[in-house]
Each structure stands twice: as C-alpha cells, then as structure tokens.
Enzyme design. Structure first.
Site, short mmCIF file in Angstrom:
data_model
loop_
_atom_site.label_atom_id
_atom_site.label_comp_id
_atom_site.label_asym_id
_atom_site.label_seq_id
_atom_site.Cartn_x
_atom_site.Cartn_y
_atom_site.Cartn_z
N LYS A 188 -6.01 9.44 -170.61
CA LYS A 188 -7.35 8.89 -170.84
C LYS A 188 -7.98 8.56 -169.50
O LYS A 188 -7.64 7.58 -168.85
CB LYS A 188 -7.31 7.61 -171.69
CG LYS A 188 -8.73 7.20 -172.17
CD LYS A 188 -8.83 5.75 -172.58
CE LYS A 188 -9.24 4.87 -171.42
NZ LYS A 188 -10.61 5.15 -170.89
N SER A 242 -7.56 -2.52 -163.00
CA SER A 242 -7.62 -3.92 -162.60
C SER A 242 -6.37 -4.67 -163.03
O SER A 242 -5.69 -4.29 -164.00
CB SER A 242 -8.85 -4.59 -163.19
OG SER A 242 -8.69 -4.75 -164.60
N THR A 243 -6.08 -5.75 -162.33
CA THR A 243 -4.91 -6.56 -162.68
C THR A 243 -5.07 -7.17 -164.08
O THR A 243 -4.10 -7.25 -164.84
CB THR A 243 -4.71 -7.66 -161.63
OG1 THR A 243 -4.39 -7.04 -160.38
CG2 THR A 243 -3.59 -8.61 -162.01
N VAL A 245 -6.67 -5.94 -166.76
CA VAL A 245 -6.38 -4.94 -167.79
C VAL A 245 -4.92 -4.52 -167.72
O VAL A 245 -4.30 -4.20 -168.74
CB VAL A 245 -7.32 -3.73 -167.65
CG1 VAL A 245 -7.00 -2.67 -168.71
CG2 VAL A 245 -8.77 -4.18 -167.79
N GLY A 246 -4.34 -4.55 -166.53
CA GLY A 246 -2.92 -4.25 -166.39
C GLY A 246 -2.06 -5.23 -167.16
O GLY A 246 -1.06 -4.85 -167.79
N GLU A 263 -0.30 0.28 -161.35
CA GLU A 263 -0.86 0.22 -159.99
C GLU A 263 -2.18 -0.52 -160.12
O GLU A 263 -3.14 -0.02 -160.68
CB GLU A 263 -1.05 1.64 -159.45
CG GLU A 263 -1.15 1.68 -157.93
CD GLU A 263 -2.50 1.26 -157.42
OE1 GLU A 263 -2.63 0.12 -156.90
OE2 GLU A 263 -3.44 2.04 -157.55
N CYS A 297 -8.50 -0.03 -154.29
CA CYS A 297 -7.47 -1.08 -154.35
C CYS A 297 -6.81 -1.30 -153.00
O CYS A 297 -6.29 -2.38 -152.73
CB CYS A 297 -6.43 -0.74 -155.41
SG CYS A 297 -5.60 0.85 -155.12
N GLU A 395 -10.16 -9.88 -155.58
CA GLU A 395 -10.57 -8.52 -155.23
C GLU A 395 -12.05 -8.33 -155.58
O GLU A 395 -12.44 -8.38 -156.74
CB GLU A 395 -9.72 -7.51 -156.01
CG GLU A 395 -9.97 -6.08 -155.60
CD GLU A 395 -9.07 -5.11 -156.33
OE1 GLU A 395 -8.59 -4.16 -155.69
OE2 GLU A 395 -8.85 -5.29 -157.54
#
Length: 502
Positions: A188, A242-243, A245-246, A263, A297, A395
């Site tokens: 996706k 992004s962190t 969503v991670g 990542e 990133c 970030e």
C-alpha cells in the site's frame, strides 16, 4: 536551459488514471477515485483508486494463495534472482517516467528523484544477489547420534506500507528483499503518491513475477492499511512512516503477534567541534536540513554547535541557504521543491511560530515563498534554541533547522541523546578520536563522521528508540523476511526414557 512548467500547461496534460493490482489483474475500486493535486502546481495530475477493506482482503487472499500453493516460494534462488535482475533493468528503462511521477505527485526536484531511481535500481540488483546467498546452518558437533540443520524459510505474506516522501525509493528498500526471500506481498503506497509504485507493478509483471505474488492496493490507511496490519493471514508488516502511525501499526500487529519492521521518525543531530572542516560542514548542514524540503526522516534538523563557533556557523549557513533554489520540481536546476500538502505546510509553520514564542530567533527564512503556484517554504534557520523546546525535540518534517550549543563533549552527547528518537547523527572534527568517541556513545542507528546522509545498499538502515524496529538494506536484509527452522535429526538407535522395572 531552465524549463518551467506553468500550472496552466500542466493542467492541459492528460491526467493519468491508475488501477490496483490484485492477483495479477488490474482492477478499479467501487468508490470515487482519489485525485492527487500537484503540491507544486495546484492542479490534478493523477487519479488513484480508493481501495476498500474488501479490496485489501482480496489482495491478502491472493498473496496467501500465491505463497501456500504458488510457484514463487518454491523457485530456486537463481530463478528468483534472475527475475529481480530483469525488474532492475526495466526500472532503469522507465526511469524518466518514474521520476516524473514522484516529482509531480510529491513535489520533489526532478534531478533529485532521478538519483533516487538510480539508487533503487542498485538496491534491486543487490537484493537479487542476496537471494542466491540466503542460507542456513548445520551442526555436526552435537555427538555421533545427532545432526542439526537450521533452515531459513520465507516468512510468508508481507504487508508493505510506504510513505509519500520517497515513494519509489522506500518501496525498493523493502519489496525486493521480501521477494528475494520467497515471500508474497501486499503493498500500500501513500494515497498522495501512488503512481510510481503502480508502475512498478507493471514492471514486475513484465519481469515475470507470478500472479498474486505482488498485489498493490491504493487508498487510505484507515480503510486499507488497518486490515493489512491486523489480518491473521498476514505474517509480517513492514512499515515506514510517522512514529505515531508506527505505534498504531504495532498495536494492530500485536493481536496476532506478527513480525513487525518499523522505520519511523528522526530528529537527527550534527555535532560540530571547533576543529572541524567548516567549509565542508556548512555545505553538509544546508544539504542535510533542506534536502527533500526537510521531508525526510534522516534530515539533519538539529545542529549542536560548540559555543565558540556558533555565531560564525549560523551566519555562514544562513548565507549559503540564501542561494538554495526553491521552485518548480520539474526544473532540473531546482534544489528544494514544494511542501506535500497545505495541511502539512501549516503544521511546519506552526512549529516555527511556537519556537519564536518560546524564545528562538529566526536567522533565515521562516515563512512561505510566493512563487505564483503551489505551496513552498523558505529554508529556515532557528537559532537560540534550547534542548527543552518542542522544535528541538519533535520531528518537524520540513525545511527547518534548529541550532543548539554546547561547551563540552559530554554536554553535546547529552543533548543528542535526550530525545525520543535515534535514527541518525553526524559528528564533525578533524580529530578522529573525537569522532569515534562521540559516535560510539550516540544512540542512533547510523552515525556519519565528517559527512552527512551518505548511504549504500550494503549498509543497514534503521533506528534506536522510537525511530523504529529492525533494519533495512545490508547483507542481512533478506533474512529479515525469513523464519528459522531447526531440524534435529537422530541417527541410530535411541535410548528409551521409560525403562521397565525388574
């Protein structure tokens, strides 16, 4: 010669309509398509299918069938390698088309994207080589009655979710290694920048990848990504983004204990000592901060400068930043393109405003550039930043450079390690003892010394702490998409555990 494309000229070009690839067939979704407005020109340039949960389920089922009963996992390594090498050649042949799509959909400078496509070709070829080097272990030292063999087997179905900032490069850091291991995949791409990934689907079909091995579903994370990270028929999730969503991805995957590779974000420091080659550093600082409009990133978004050189360095960085060309991504001389969406531009501007309110000073830039089209931001430098400020810890993901200062090496290390991220860092000093000492103490996945944002397919990439889990690239990248299986073989007669009583 500089070639500028006006919004009117771009609007007169045919808008490209893309479909989804599921089980070897190109299909349309049932909802209205997603229209991508070029961030640089403000006109529609692509239409993507708005994939649904049902589309994602069909893609997962196709990948599951292709893995369980199809030929791909059962091919020899040399056969898979040959197909990956052919894919690399076809990517190179369509490089201009791929570069145009990433440039216009993401607002990235066309010259930069051409370099990314070339880099991706190298990664595909490297993955093809690793396919033939994947192997297990044997243990002939366990005694006369035992032989141990450790196999590496493809993990199964992999969900691959990629971001908008490097649409083609990042799918290239994941997909070829999964394929080299014998996995099947559901991909996706970001709903903002799906074009080049869909063209990759065409390339893989032409290269000989069997139906169902690579499925590409376009759409939003809420509609498509959620089921891809939670479905029990998916064995692994590889996510870049992004962190925040991670963390959600990890939560979804935890319900079935999938393997997860993440990542995520970074807030990467460059620590500069007085004896550094400042001419080299100034160029690297500007490049590290403004490459890809800071939507990276790995951006070198924090300068941690020794106090004795801080004023001079800030002035020199600002002077060079004035010469950075911001503008039309289709102009080959452009160095910094457009911000991905108006909403993201507002977010970046909000960080700058908050930093000024907290006491930071704008040494350069700080606002929008009116180029008569799209959304562009001036390369920005914030001085007088302190470690506790939000702009020094979070970030920004935009062309904003925060400048902090230190007195001692210990203080510099403390500032560098004081945040939640640990993706990359840089150290600048002519004394390599200083570089190595600092480099070994920085908690980051990559530490550059007297350079910044260099890379190679052979070098692992990933972060510490909330910058992610696992590593991409490098000689072990194919192994990440495998499970290990132990075959414990007994030779000869076996002593009974139960002995009859006499």
């Amino acid at each position: 010669m500089t070639v500028l494309v006006t919004p009117k000229a771009l609007a007169n070009q045919t808008v490209r309509d893309f479909k989804m690839l599921i089980d070897g067939k190109w299909i349309s979704g049932n909802a209205a398509p997603i229209e991508r407005v070029a961030p640089s020109h403000g006109v529609v340039v692509s239409r993507f299918q708005a994939g649904s949960k049902a589309d994602a389920l069909r893609a997962i089922a196709a990948a599951r069938k292709a893995f369980d009963t199809g030929p791909w996992p059962r091919m020899t390594a040399s056969e898979r390698s040959a197909i990956l090498l052919k894919a690399a050649d076809l990517i190179a042949a369509r490089a201009d088309e791929l570069a145009y799509l990433d440039a216009i959909e993401a607002g990235k400078p066309i010259s930069q994207v051409k370099g990314e496509i070339a880099g991706s070709v190298d990664i595909w070829r490297y993955a093809a080589a690793l396919a033939r080097d994947l192997h297990g272990e044997s243990y002939n030292t366990l005694g006369d009655g035992t032989l141990g063999v450790v196999l590496r087997e493809a993990i199964g179905v992999v969900s691959i979710i990629t971001p908008w900032n490097f649409p083609f490069l990042i799918v290239g850091q994941k997909l070829p290694f999964a394929l080299a291991a014998g996995c099947t995949c559901v991909v996706k791409p970001s709903e903002l920048t799906s074009g080049s990934t869909i063209v990759l689907g065409e390339i893989l079909q032409e290269a000989g990848v069997p139906d169902g091995v690579v499925n590409i579903v376009t759409g939003t994370g809420a509609e498509v990504g959620a089921i891809m990270t939670a479905h029990p028929d998916v064995d692994m999730v590889s996510f870049t983004g992004s962190t925040g969503v991670g963390k959600l991805t990890m939560t979804n995957a935890a319900q079935t204990l999938k393997k997860v590779s993440l990542e995520l974000g970074g807030k990467n420091p460059q620590i500069v000592f007085p004896d550094a080659d400042l001419d080299a550093f100034i160029d690297a600082a500007v490049f590290g901060a403004y490459f890809n409009a800071g939507e990276c990133c790995n951006a070198g978004s924090r300068l941690i400068l020794h106090k004795s050189i801080a004023s001079d360095v800030v002035a020199r960085v600002a002077a060079l930043a004035k010469h950075v060309k911001v503008g039309d991504p289709l102009d080959p001389t452009t160095q910094v393109g457009a911000i991905i969406t108006p909403q993201h531009f507002d977010k970046i501007a909000g960080y700058v405003a908050a930093a000024k309110s907290a006491g930071a000073e704008v040494a350069h830039g700080g606002g929008a550039l009116d180029l008569g089209m799209g959304q562009f931001m001036a390369p920005t430098i914030l001085s007088q930043v302190t470690p506790g400020m939000t702009v020094a810890r979070e970030e920004v993901f935009g062309p904003v450079l925060s400048v902090l200062t230190f007195d001692t090496a210990e203080e510099a290390i403390e500032i560098a390690n004081s945040i939640d991220y640990g993706l990359s860092a840089g150290v600048w000093s002519k004394d390599f003892d200083t570089c190595l000492t600092i480099g070994r103490r920085i908690r980051a996945g990559t530490v550059w010394m007297n350079t910044f944002m260099d890379g190679a397919s052979e070098l692992p990439f990933g972060g510490y702490k909330q910058s992610g889990l696992g590593r991409e690239l490098g000689r072990h990248a194919v192994e990440d998409y495998t499970e290990t299986k132990t075959l414990n073989m007994h030779i000869g007669s076996r002593t009974n555990w139960w002995m009859p009583r006499t």
